[in-house]
Write an enzyme that holds these catalytic residues in place. Structure first.
Site, PDB file in Angstrom:
ATOM      1  N   ASP A 113       4.605 -14.034  11.795  1.00 34.66           N
ATOM      2  CA  ASP A 113       3.612 -14.702  11.527  1.00 34.66           C
ATOM      3  C   ASP A 113       2.194 -13.636  11.568  1.00 34.66           C
ATOM      4  O   ASP A 113       1.715 -13.612  12.687  1.00 34.66           O
ATOM      5  CB  ASP A 113       3.137 -15.870  12.307  1.00 34.66           C
ATOM      6  N   GLU A 167       1.020  -1.286   0.024  1.00 36.46           N
ATOM      7  CA  GLU A 167      -0.003   0.196  -0.072  1.00 36.46           C
ATOM      8  C   GLU A 167       0.966   1.251   0.020  1.00 36.46           C
ATOM      9  O   GLU A 167       1.725   1.166   1.021  1.00 36.46           O
ATOM     10  CB  GLU A 167      -0.925   0.014   1.281  1.00 36.46           C
ATOM     11  N   HIS A 179      -4.651  10.525  -1.351  1.00 41.87           N
ATOM     12  CA  HIS A 179      -4.607   9.356  -2.273  1.00 41.87           C
ATOM     13  C   HIS A 179      -4.796   9.759  -3.758  1.00 41.87           C
ATOM     14  O   HIS A 179      -4.387   8.996  -4.532  1.00 41.87           O
ATOM     15  CB  HIS A 179      -5.952   8.777  -1.731  1.00 41.87           C
ATOM     16  N   LYS A 197      -7.341  -0.551  11.572  1.00 40.29           N
ATOM     17  CA  LYS A 197      -6.694  -0.888  10.313  1.00 40.29           C
ATOM     18  C   LYS A 197      -5.449  -0.289  10.115  1.00 40.29           C
ATOM     19  O   LYS A 197      -4.535  -0.594   9.533  1.00 40.29           O
ATOM     20  CB  LYS A 197      -7.478  -0.943   9.184  1.00 40.29           C
TER      21      LYS A 197
END
Ligand code: MEV
Length: 405
Positions: free
Chosen positions: A278, A85, A375, A262
């Site tokens: 992991d 990202e 963005h 997030k």
């Protein structure tokens, strides 16, 4: 670990890739072997990949970057990040720069205690069975230790156990074993222990033996980080107020809390992937942890202070600096050479700080001019085929990331 690292490398983003490696050599003591790995493009190679997974047909690549400006527990660190990202790395670097002006991040991790579970069903009298297990606690722990002699030699081993009755009427209960796994993530060690003691426990408990496996909800292996940042550094009192209001919004609303988290995990996961951790287990544990009280909460919160903001986060974090791909993957070893942490506990603090930095950057952008401007600029660059140089060119706040990391 040497204290010679300087993570504040001016103009790093403007340099060509080779010159960035020169700068890391100079400021962060990048060693020649790690440097050679990076210069070769970091490709794992099909034959190494074939040893790590099954049905391998090729190698999947991700950009490997470094997040700069991190100062954690009064030491500078350069944090490797692998993420697809755009602007996650610039965002974390930018927030770390603001935070270092107020002293950087501070954190501490619990001892590396993993949890293993042994499930029983159809137990005639679960409370009596629990008493029998507790009476034999020492013998069970020593049997567990006998199954992991090398871990015990290194100072780890079984530390504790407890019993939980999940459904008295149906005779469902579980025995938890708590194992110190040292600097490993520890999944294999814990699985070895629970499989080794299962028959002994079965003889004590009766009923039907079920699963023998670690729990990824590593409640005895948590990390806590905090930082201060001044209102001036985030862009003024109105932005600081906005960050605080964004934090309260996440505390009040699950829809917002998920997105807030997030953004937190953007930085944590990117570093975890670069460092061969992991990340599925980290994600599973983090989201379960913030749901334990029956309401999904934000992983981090921001409180307004007289001069700015204080951010805090706590989460379970099972990470390792030995074993798994930290041994098997040359690129992960090179990333650890860049990071230079002393062990798993310090690694946990770094990952949590990376999360808090990403979160701050996102909230700052959202509380300021909004995320979309950045963005849009970034996407425009991407479609021009310039994504690899997106961060330096940004002057918006995609992901919270500012102009000059
Ligand atoms: C995007 O990857 C992450 C954000 O949505 C996080 C947030 O909203 O806090 C910007």
């Amino acid at each position: 670990m040497s204290d010679a690292i300087n993570s504040r490398i001016h103009g790093f983003y403007k340099l060509p890739v080779g010159a960035r490696l020169d700068a890391l050599t100079e400021h962060a003591a990048l060693d020649p072997e790690a440097r050679r790995w990076f210069e070769r493009g970091g490709a794992l190679g099909v034959s190494a990949a074939d040893k790590m997974s099954e049905n391998v047909i090729s190698v999947h690549g991700l950009p490997l970057s470094v997040a700069l400006n991190f100062r954690i527990n009064q030491r500078d660190l350069v944090v490797p990040m692998a993420v697809e990202e755009p602007s996650v790395v610039a965002a974390a670097s930018n927030a770390a720069r603001m935070v270092r002006e107020s002293g950087g991040f501070f954190g501490e991790a619990d001892a590396p205690i993993m949890t293993g579970q042994v499930q029983f069903d159809d137990v005639a009298d679960p409370d009596r069975a629990a008493e029998r297990v507790m009476a034999e606690r020492e013998r069970v722990l020593r049997a567990g230790d006998a199954s992991i002699p090398r871990m015990v030699e290194r100072g780890g081993g079984c530390r504790d156990l407890d019993v939980r009755v999940l459904d008295r009427a149906a005779g469902v209960m579980v025995v938890h074993l708590y194992v110190d796994v040292g600097d490993a993530m520890g999944a294999n060690t814990v699985d070895t222990v629970v499989e080794a003691v299962a028959d002994e426990l079965h003889a004590l408990v009766g009923g039907t033996l079920g699963l023998r496996i670690l729990s990824n909800l590593t409640l005895r292996r948590r990390v806590r980080v905090r930082c201060d940042v001044s209102a001036e550094a985030v862009g003024g009192a109105a932005v600081a107020d906005g960050i605080w209001r964004a934090s309260r919004f996440a505390e009040l609303d699950v829809h917002r809390a998920v997105t807030h988290n997030k953004g937190f995990m953007n930085g944590l996961d990117a570093a975890a992937v670069a460092l061969g951790q992991d990340w599925r287990s980290l994600e599973a544990a983090a989201h379960a942890f913030v749901s334990l009280e029956g309401k999904y909460r934000p992983l981090s919160t921001w409180a307004r202070t007289a001069t700015g903001l204080t951010g805090r986060a706590e989460l379970p974090l099972a990470v390792g600096t030995v074993g798994g791909s930290t041994t098997a993957h040359a690129g992960v070893r090179a990333a650890f050479q860049v990071l230079r942490v002393a062990g798993a506990q310090e690694l946990a603090v770094v990952l949590a700080a990376a999360g808090l930095a990403s979160n701050l950057a996102a909230l700052r952008a959202l509380a300021g001019e909004g995320i979309q401007k950045g963005h849009m600029k970034l996407h425009a660059r991407k479609s021009e085929g310039e994504a690899s140089v997106a961060a330096p060119a940004m002057n918006g706040h995609a992901n919270g990331h500012a102009v000059r990391p």
